[in-house]
Design an enzyme around this catalytic site. Sequence first.
Site, short mmCIF file in Angstrom:
data_model
loop_
_atom_site.label_atom_id
_atom_site.label_comp_id
_atom_site.label_asym_id
_atom_site.label_seq_id
_atom_site.Cartn_x
_atom_site.Cartn_y
_atom_site.Cartn_z
N ILE A 1 -30.07 -10.82 0.04
CA ILE A 1 -31.03 -11.54 -0.79
C ILE A 1 -30.57 -12.98 -0.89
CG2 ILE A 1 -32.08 -11.70 -3.08
CD1 ILE A 1 -32.91 -9.20 -1.36
N ASN B 1 -32.24 -15.63 -2.35
CA ASN B 1 -32.49 -16.23 -3.66
C ASN B 1 -33.17 -15.17 -4.53
OD1 ASN B 1 -33.85 -17.47 -5.87
ND2 ASN B 1 -33.70 -19.46 -4.86
N GLN C 1 -41.59 -12.69 -5.07
CA GLN C 1 -42.33 -12.17 -3.91
C GLN C 1 -42.65 -10.69 -4.09
OE1 GLN C 1 -43.63 -13.89 -1.18
NE2 GLN C 1 -42.00 -13.73 0.29
N LYS D 1 -33.57 -8.88 5.82
CA LYS D 1 -34.66 -8.05 6.32
C LYS D 1 -36.06 -8.59 5.98
CE LYS D 1 -32.44 -3.51 6.55
NZ LYS D 1 -32.37 -2.20 5.86
N GLU E 1 -43.82 -8.74 2.49
CA GLU E 1 -44.93 -7.80 2.51
C GLU E 1 -44.63 -6.44 1.92
OE1 GLU E 1 -47.13 -8.70 6.56
OE2 GLU E 1 -45.09 -9.47 6.56
#
Lengths: 756, 348
Positions: free
Chosen positions: A642, A644, A651, A714, A718
């Site tokens: 990750i 941020n 997101q 990754k 979406e």
Amino acid sequence: MTVELSLTRDPAHIRHGSNIGQPMTRTDGVLKVTGKARYAADNHPPGMVYAVIATSCIARGRVKSLDVAAAKRHPGVIDVMTPAHKPELAEDPDAKGNPFAFRMELLQSDEVRYANQAIAVVIAETLEAATEGAALLSPRYQVEIARVGLDAGEPYTPPVVGIGNPAEVRHGDIDAGIAAASKLTDSTYETPAQYHNAMEPHAIVAVWDGDRLFIDTPSQGMGFAQMRIAGLFGIPPANIHINSPFLGGGFGSKGLISGPQVLGIMAARLIGRPVKLVLRRSQMYGPVGHRPPTRQRIRIGTDDAGQLTAINHEARVTTSSFDDFYEPAADASHTLYASPAIRTAHEAVRVDTGTPLFMRAPGEATGSIVLESAIDEAAFACGIDPLEFRLKNYAEVEPTTGKPFSSKALRQCYAKAAERFGWAGRPLQPKQMRDENGFLVGWGMGTATFPAIMFQGNARAVIRADGKGVMETGAHDMGQGAWTALAQISADSLGLNFDQLTFRSGSSDLPDAGIAGGSGHTATVGAAIHNAGAAVIAKLAELATSDERSPLFGAGNAGVVARAGRLHRRDDDARSESYAEILARAGLAEVDATGSGAADATAQSQYAMHAHGAVFAEVKVDPELGQIRATRLVGAFAAGRIINPLLVESQLRGGMIWGLSFALHEEAVMDHRSGRILNANLAEYHVPVNADVPPMDVITVDEHDPHVNPLGIKGVGEIGITGSAGAVANAVFHATGIRVRNFPIKIEEIVMGLGS
Amino acid sequence: MMNFDYVRPASVADAIAVGSEKGASYLASGTNLLDLMKGGVSRPSRLVDLTRLPGLDRIEHLADGGLRIGALVRNADLAHDAGFARNYPAVAEALLSGASAQLRNAATVGGNLMQRTRCAYFYDAGSACNRRWPGAGCDALNGENRLHAVLGWSEGCIATHPSDFCVPLVALDAIVEIEGKSGRRELPLEALHRLPGETPERETALERGDLIVALRLPAEAQGFAKHARYIKVRERTSYAFAVVSAAASLRIEDGSIREARIALGGVAAKPWRAREAEQVLAGAAPDVAAYREAARAALAGAKPSGDNAFKIELAQRILVRALTLAAAGTPDRIPALPGSPFSSVAGA
């Protein structure tokens, strides 16, 4: 990928973690909240005029006449671009040069392929004059009967689905798997057409200077856009300068340059002045892609122990009459559940709509809500808790390929989200829970997944004489915060503090960063940045360690590490030298290097690479009125490193809300006779408003992935929508005992299903 | 956009003079009209801007105990007027259940009464619509019509009236004050909106040039303040029109219903006063059996105009709910989710 520079294998000079992993707020946040961020349509070059598209109100047929004279008589109208009066194109807009070259309507003929298609462009001194000019064209049509909906024609097997996936995939013996089942669920679901509806409509400001073209336009893929425009206008891609610093959302609809944007460029060419063209909201329902409707039949076989014996997932999708994009809905069943037999198959029907295209989680979103609903049905048929059922059928390797996963922390996602939600003790039977006000309460869950995709991207890194750094990459910030996350990676890759870095992005004059899509932008561009930064630091290290005047002399190229603008000896941290000192002694104004990022084909052939997650939803349903309200959403996601956490949670949250929208709200309503969309506006195309969004918990689960790419990223763009849509739908079933198989779930199904 | 004249009259008389001319259209906040103009559905040649007319933005308490609301009072200002919400709680709840906060801040009382249907075929210039073009036909019939009318529709038009505000108003015998070429007149709100019949294009009883200047609520309407609710089922919690809504106001004395006032929204081309249901409840005990009977009476004449039979069932259930909640007592404060069935959910 240069192996010796990759972080997760053996980092030489770079230490990630000073900036990466920090919850920094958006670097462009202040600009945006103060209105100073300049979006494409905010530009007004001198002499600029306005172009407005006239659109077809029929879905199929021909334009017989246009009253061009009436439009031209309107004060302020400069010209009317029609099939008979337009600049020459160097390439047929219907040519298929590559799989990403979708056919577009550039006034090449009088044919109408769908409602809202461009049939003329009016250019005027003011927006108002151009708008009225377009209304005055009063087109007359030769109308043919529109083909509307999933039963509009003879279904056929598409050559491929998505991007090059086979239409049918078989793993194991599906007939044997079905035959071996002691329980079989067999359900048919439908999902509706949906439109991206980015807040910022597609817009372009186009300025020609001879054979050079300058455009301001929102783009998720400036390199692709350059290539397409270059082909259409017969000029070199390098002559096309795209400025795209900010996007007001894209969701896939701005991945490829669209017909209306090219019409803006043509209009500027036609009249030799700068032109602005902005789509009206209603005009976004047609020429810029959509998520097509699907009908999916899914059969799930289980044995007495609740173990899967077969998943047979068949999808029918629509595509346009004139081009080929096939939503790979059934492919959602490839990776999640361990079944000895899996079959996915697609068929398609041609209809009179614009060509469907990539819309946030294309295939995964439509397929996931059906798969997760069907898994819920199967678990219920077996009398097993939905979470237990999923754990029982947990895929230790990718079922359809047998490949091991590069990493898969889905079990931890299930556990953390279930605990946070309080899943334990959920009654198996539906309609068992009520709140203190008498509302039915239901709990549902879904598994989220999205592949870890990478494209090709490049970056250029510079360390200047003052010791500060520059990172340049033509990346795209759609509002998700790419600029911030990529700048964080840049700072670490150059061994700088965040304030020692200048990050340049959002222009096609910078190194091509590929497409911001497939949830792969941070991974792709991040790898390019990492490699560019590492290469520059290697040059600095070479300068220092080979110079006897440097305190780092003799440390060896790999014997130094970069931090906060200095190189330190690995074996003696006190011996260090600043970048500025190194460059000054070498008499250099700057050092630079480029880097690129792309998927590692070897790793890809060895591992299945996916992000995963688990989403739990609570809904309340009015027992008489059928009104549904989501009251809690908890999601845990494992998506590699990750960059941020603040932006990533945002997101994921947005994706989960989209899932809620998919289950309960979102649908384009098309008149089944005319093929016109009846709710092409944000008042009646419903997405959740703030009052519909429940309290949400977003959890990220640590996942160290040494295979997926150098930074172990990754992607999170979406995945949030997958899992969530099914979780909400399953919660509605659990609350009411009604299994609604047409999405979005409508009040009449609940009202009539609940009885009086 | 087409060119049009824009005038800003200084008095009601001047407004009516220019508003009576052919092609003129009154403009208040334009939350509906400007959308219609952008879509080419309305093409007035002259806009008569009313927003600066003096004296129309007041809420006046009348000597007879009634209330007079100027046509230019903003929806949000009216809903948040403490005295108004106390005396006419269902009206305030209906106002706050409509549109979005931004729209309510702009929209006016008079404009709300005059808002047009949301029938998609009315807005879609490519569709046949008898309201837009008398005699053209109705594409909503046999079209996508799950949200269309179940009461009072005709073969010529199956559209519904979208207002929330008008639903409790019509139940409370609100009166519309109109100024026109021939002077001032009054009309019960119930008579303002017309059912389509053979002339769907005639949406209201107003004549050319007529201007709504005020809305009046009679004093006796306050007698229902203790037992009044507005309940609205919609496809999302805010910024959505009613699938079906109901306003229920009761006067309960000595354990029985002395008088009931009932209206339904989203079911017909006008806010639908359900007098048959009111008669059922007059003198009845406030219990579910009575509410159900009233609901059956209210929808007795309903028939589907398309894929909307569920609305007949849903309307009855909403009416039972609204009556149940009204009988239980008006809440002290307007709920955080006004009009929502979930308005009672804590923390919502």
